[in-house]
Motif scaffolding. Structure first.
Motif, PDB file in Angstrom:
ATOM      1  N   VAL A   1       0.821  -1.207   0.000  1.00 56.50           N
ATOM      2  CA  VAL A   1       0.000   0.000   0.000  1.00 56.50           C
ATOM      3  C   VAL A   1       0.861   1.266   0.000  1.00 56.50           C
ATOM      4  O   VAL A   1       0.646   2.180  -0.805  1.00 56.50           O
ATOM      5  CB  VAL A   1      -0.954  -0.007   1.209  1.00 56.50           C
ATOM      6  CG1 VAL A   1      -1.780   1.270   1.242  1.00 56.50           C
ATOM      7  CG2 VAL A   1      -1.859  -1.227   1.149  1.00 56.50           C
ATOM      8  N   ILE A   2       1.838   1.328   0.907  1.00 58.19           N
ATOM      9  CA  ILE A   2       2.684   2.530   0.996  1.00 58.19           C
ATOM     10  C   ILE A   2       3.871   2.438   0.050  1.00 58.19           C
ATOM     11  O   ILE A   2       4.155   3.384  -0.693  1.00 58.19           O
ATOM     12  CB  ILE A   2       3.171   2.731   2.444  1.00 58.19           C
ATOM     13  CG1 ILE A   2       1.978   2.951   3.376  1.00 58.19           C
ATOM     14  CG2 ILE A   2       4.135   3.906   2.527  1.00 58.19           C
ATOM     15  CD1 ILE A   2       2.349   3.070   4.841  1.00 58.19           C
ATOM     16  N   GLY A   3       4.567   1.303   0.070  1.00 53.96           N
ATOM     17  CA  GLY A   3       5.800   1.178  -0.697  1.00 53.96           C
ATOM     18  C   GLY A   3       5.603   1.100  -2.191  1.00 53.96           C
ATOM     19  O   GLY A   3       5.938   2.028  -2.931  1.00 53.96           O
ATOM     20  N   GLN A   4       5.046  -0.008  -2.676  1.00 55.67           N
ATOM     21  CA  GLN A   4       4.933  -0.205  -4.119  1.00 55.67           C
ATOM     22  C   GLN A   4       3.975   0.786  -4.777  1.00 55.67           C
ATOM     23  O   GLN A   4       4.302   1.380  -5.811  1.00 55.67           O
ATOM     24  CB  GLN A   4       4.461  -1.636  -4.400  1.00 55.67           C
ATOM     25  CG  GLN A   4       5.439  -2.707  -3.953  1.00 55.67           C
ATOM     26  CD  GLN A   4       4.910  -4.102  -4.207  1.00 55.67           C
ATOM     27  OE1 GLN A   4       4.398  -4.406  -5.274  1.00 55.67           O
ATOM     28  NE2 GLN A   4       5.024  -4.964  -3.220  1.00 55.67           N
ATOM     29  N   ALA A   5       2.803   0.973  -4.183  1.00 52.78           N
ATOM     30  CA  ALA A   5       1.838   1.892  -4.778  1.00 52.78           C
ATOM     31  C   ALA A   5       2.344   3.326  -4.722  1.00 52.78           C
ATOM     32  O   ALA A   5       2.255   4.070  -5.708  1.00 52.78           O
ATOM     33  CB  ALA A   5       0.491   1.776  -4.067  1.00 52.78           C
ATOM     34  N   GLY A   6       2.900   3.724  -3.577  1.00 52.62           N
ATOM     35  CA  GLY A   6       3.387   5.090  -3.443  1.00 52.62           C
ATOM     36  C   GLY A   6       4.593   5.382  -4.320  1.00 52.62           C
ATOM     37  O   GLY A   6       4.625   6.385  -5.045  1.00 52.62           O
ATOM     38  N   LEU A   7       5.586   4.513  -4.264  1.00 52.61           N
ATOM     39  CA  LEU A   7       6.789   4.727  -5.064  1.00 52.61           C
ATOM     40  C   LEU A   7       6.497   4.581  -6.547  1.00 52.61           C
ATOM     41  O   LEU A   7       7.015   5.340  -7.381  1.00 52.61           O
ATOM     42  CB  LEU A   7       7.872   3.739  -4.637  1.00 52.61           C
ATOM     43  CG  LEU A   7       9.228   3.862  -5.346  1.00 52.61           C
ATOM     44  CD1 LEU A   7       9.818   5.248  -5.144  1.00 52.61           C
ATOM     45  CD2 LEU A   7      10.190   2.786  -4.844  1.00 52.61           C
ATOM     46  N   GLY A   8       5.646   3.608  -6.898  1.00 57.33           N
ATOM     47  CA  GLY A   8       5.297   3.429  -8.303  1.00 57.33           C
ATOM     48  C   GLY A   8       4.604   4.654  -8.878  1.00 57.33           C
ATOM     49  O   GLY A   8       4.900   5.077 -10.001  1.00 57.33           O
ATOM     50  N   PHE A   9       3.687   5.244  -8.098  1.00 54.47           N
ATOM     51  CA  PHE A   9       3.016   6.456  -8.575  1.00 54.47           C
ATOM     52  C   PHE A   9       3.986   7.628  -8.656  1.00 54.47           C
ATOM     53  O   PHE A   9       3.940   8.424  -9.608  1.00 54.47           O
ATOM     54  CB  PHE A   9       1.850   6.826  -7.662  1.00 54.47           C
ATOM     55  CG  PHE A   9       1.141   8.076  -8.072  1.00 54.47           C
ATOM     56  CD1 PHE A   9       0.186   8.041  -9.076  1.00 54.47           C
ATOM     57  CD2 PHE A   9       1.443   9.294  -7.485  1.00 54.47           C
ATOM     58  CE1 PHE A   9      -0.456   9.198  -9.488  1.00 54.47           C
ATOM     59  CE2 PHE A   9       0.811  10.458  -7.881  1.00 54.47           C
ATOM     60  CZ  PHE A   9      -0.147  10.401  -8.888  1.00 54.47           C
TER      61      PHE A   9
ATOM     62  N   SER B   1       3.317  -1.363 -10.377  1.00 47.62           N
ATOM     63  CA  SER B   1       2.555  -0.148 -10.069  1.00 47.62           C
ATOM     64  C   SER B   1       2.984   0.999 -10.970  1.00 47.62           C
ATOM     65  O   SER B   1       2.133   1.773 -11.440  1.00 47.62           O
ATOM     66  CB  SER B   1       2.755   0.230  -8.601  1.00 47.62           C
ATOM     67  OG  SER B   1       2.251  -0.764  -7.738  1.00 47.62           O
ATOM     68  N   MET B   2       4.272   1.122 -11.223  1.00 46.42           N
ATOM     69  CA  MET B   2       4.752   2.203 -12.080  1.00 46.42           C
ATOM     70  C   MET B   2       4.158   2.098 -13.472  1.00 46.42           C
ATOM     71  O   MET B   2       3.686   3.101 -14.032  1.00 46.42           O
ATOM     72  CB  MET B   2       6.278   2.159 -12.158  1.00 46.42           C
ATOM     73  CG  MET B   2       6.884   3.266 -13.008  1.00 46.42           C
ATOM     74  SD  MET B   2       8.574   2.904 -13.541  1.00 46.42           S
ATOM     75  CE  MET B   2       8.276   1.610 -14.754  1.00 46.42           C
ATOM     76  N   MET B   3       4.156   0.917 -14.055  1.00 44.03           N
ATOM     77  CA  MET B   3       3.623   0.756 -15.406  1.00 44.03           C
ATOM     78  C   MET B   3       2.118   1.010 -15.455  1.00 44.03           C
ATOM     79  O   MET B   3       1.613   1.639 -16.390  1.00 44.03           O
ATOM     80  CB  MET B   3       3.949  -0.649 -15.921  1.00 44.03           C
ATOM     81  CG  MET B   3       5.428  -0.874 -16.180  1.00 44.03           C
ATOM     82  SD  MET B   3       5.755  -2.468 -16.997  1.00 44.03           S
ATOM     83  CE  MET B   3       5.185  -3.608 -15.731  1.00 44.03           C
ATOM     84  N   LEU B   4       1.392   0.528 -14.444  1.00 42.28           N
ATOM     85  CA  LEU B   4      -0.055   0.739 -14.440  1.00 42.28           C
ATOM     86  C   LEU B   4      -0.383   2.223 -14.300  1.00 42.28           C
ATOM     87  O   LEU B   4      -1.253   2.749 -15.007  1.00 42.28           O
ATOM     88  CB  LEU B   4      -0.683  -0.063 -13.308  1.00 42.28           C
ATOM     89  CG  LEU B   4      -2.214  -0.147 -13.292  1.00 42.28           C
ATOM     90  CD1 LEU B   4      -2.660  -1.482 -12.731  1.00 42.28           C
ATOM     91  CD2 LEU B   4      -2.839   0.980 -12.496  1.00 42.28           C
ATOM     92  N   TYR B   5       0.316   2.915 -13.397  1.00 37.13           N
ATOM     93  CA  TYR B   5       0.046   4.340 -13.198  1.00 37.13           C
ATOM     94  C   TYR B   5       0.495   5.159 -14.400  1.00 37.13           C
ATOM     95  O   TYR B   5      -0.133   6.170 -14.736  1.00 37.13           O
ATOM     96  CB  TYR B   5       0.745   4.835 -11.938  1.00 37.13           C
ATOM     97  CG  TYR B   5       0.113   4.346 -10.662  1.00 37.13           C
ATOM     98  CD1 TYR B   5      -1.269   4.293 -10.525  1.00 37.13           C
ATOM     99  CD2 TYR B   5       0.891   3.930  -9.592  1.00 37.13           C
ATOM    100  CE1 TYR B   5      -1.849   3.843  -9.353  1.00 37.13           C
ATOM    101  CE2 TYR B   5       0.321   3.477  -8.415  1.00 37.13           C
ATOM    102  CZ  TYR B   5      -1.058   3.438  -8.303  1.00 37.13           C
ATOM    103  OH  TYR B   5      -1.639   2.998  -7.151  1.00 37.13           O
ATOM    104  N   ALA B   6       1.577   4.754 -15.037  1.00 33.47           N
ATOM    105  CA  ALA B   6       2.029   5.486 -16.230  1.00 33.47           C
ATOM    106  C   ALA B   6       0.968   5.430 -17.325  1.00 33.47           C
ATOM    107  O   ALA B   6       0.695   6.433 -18.001  1.00 33.47           O
ATOM    108  CB  ALA B   6       3.350   4.899 -16.729  1.00 33.47           C
ATOM    109  N   ALA B   7       0.347   4.257 -17.501  1.00 36.36           N
ATOM    110  CA  ALA B   7      -0.728   4.141 -18.489  1.00 36.36           C
ATOM    111  C   ALA B   7      -1.948   4.957 -18.070  1.00 36.36           C
ATOM    112  O   ALA B   7      -2.614   5.573 -18.905  1.00 36.36           O
ATOM    113  CB  ALA B   7      -1.097   2.673 -18.668  1.00 36.36           C
ATOM    114  N   ALA B   8      -2.264   4.966 -16.761  1.00 38.55           N
ATOM    115  CA  ALA B   8      -3.430   5.713 -16.285  1.00 38.55           C
ATOM    116  C   ALA B   8      -3.233   7.222 -16.446  1.00 38.55           C
ATOM    117  O   ALA B   8      -4.170   7.941 -16.812  1.00 38.55           O
ATOM    118  CB  ALA B   8      -3.696   5.370 -14.821  1.00 38.55           C
TER     119      ALA B   8
END
Length: 315
Positions: A108-116, A195-202
């Motif tokens: 929740v904090i690490g992957q989602a936050g850093l990826g975004f 998370s980075m790839m998903l947010y980049a597309a979003a």
């Protein structure tokens, strides 16, 4: 009185013309038999690799089945004894708390936050810098877990570890003194790429003109995120959180660097199940804990899906 009829070739609005041929049984025109033939292989695979193992696990959970001994040859039905034992076991409750901490910190904090953060920072950048950053992040994701674990053990080693050398604090035992923090950071580094790839597309779906208008109106970066970006990508955020939370909850990779130690201070549920079922030989008890984990996964999924169902599309 003469009856007025429409010409035979006239098409009545809203009705298909009569051609004399029976309509196709389905959109592809396969028919029930051939359509079933296409479904059978996938249904057989689902049955063999999902349904049967799940049913077998549920059965084991109500027995005293063991790897060795008399209980391995002649297991007995013990009902809900394994479940009551698990719920009353202090070690199980401790592992559950550690697992929830692991999911919150790593997913929740690490992957989602850093990826975004990475995706938002690179959203307007084109050229070699973006490609290099994306390549390094993706590399950490595609490397085998055993290789990644070896790299982190070398990084955090007490004697001659890379991190201690860089910080100038030789002798610091990160894996012994801070085991949960170590596996949270390890898993964050390993799983941020998704998370980075998903947010980049979003973020590609967020109009640049809206962000520019908000910036010209004096909105801070946080206000732009809160009022412009997040409302438009809320569905992507919830989908990402659902997937990485479930993956992290069932992740066994931290065993490779701490093995659940020291003194069970990083023993998350997948590691606990491994030690109970395989190291300890109590397959029945381990299966019961696995089924409890399945129920917790269902609760997590239902919470996210309920939140996803309530989201409102921006105007």
């Amino acid at each position: 009185m003469a009856q007025v009829t429409s010409p035979p070739d006239q098409v009545v609005e809203g009705r298909r013309p009569e051609t004399g041929a029976s309509p196709a049984p389905d959109a592809a025109g396969l028919g029930p038999a051939r359509a079933t033939g296409f479904l059978v292989p996938s249904m057989v695979l689902i049955l063999l690799f999902l349904v049967v193992p799940a049913a077998w696990t549920i059965y084991l959970g109500v027995t005293n089945y063991r790897l060795t001994g008399l209980a391995a040859a002649n297991p007995e039905i013990v009902g809900l004894d394994n479940y009551t034992r698990a719920l009353s076991d202090e070690r199980f409750r401790s592992s559950l708390v550690l697992t929830l901490q692991f999911v919150l910190g790593s997913a929740v904090i690490g992957q989602a936050g850093l990826g975004f953060a990475i995706a938002f920072a690179l959203r307007d950048r084109r050229g070699p810098l973006r490609r290099v950053v994306e390549a390094f992040v993706l590399l950490s994701w595609i490397l085998p877990s055993s290789v990644v674990a070896f790299l982190w053990i070398a990084l955090l080693d007490r004697d001659g570890g890379t991190l201690n050398t860089l910080l100038g604090i030789p002798g610091t035992a990160w894996l012994l003194d801070h085991p949960m923090l170590s596996i949270i950071v390890f898993n964050t580094w390993r799983g941020t790429a998704f998370s980075m790839m998903l947010y980049a597309a979003a973020l590609e779906n967020v109009p640049r003109s809206h962000l520019e208008t908000a910036r010209l109106a004096g909105a801070s970066t946080w206000q732009q995120l809160r009022d412009v970006v997040f409302p438009r990508i809320r569905g992507h955020v919830l989908t990402n959180l659902l997937l990485i939370s479930l993956w992290t909850f069932n992740d066994f990779a931290p065993f490779l660097i701490t093995a659940g130690g020291p003194e069970q201070r990083s023993e998350i549920l997948p590691v606990y199940v491994y030690k109970v079922a395989l190291s300890g030989g109590e397959l029945g008890f381990g299966a019961a804990i696995s089924f409890v984990m399945l129920l917790i996964n269902l609760v997590i999924a239902l919470v996210y899906l309920r939140m996803l169902g309530r989201r409102k599309e921006p105007a």
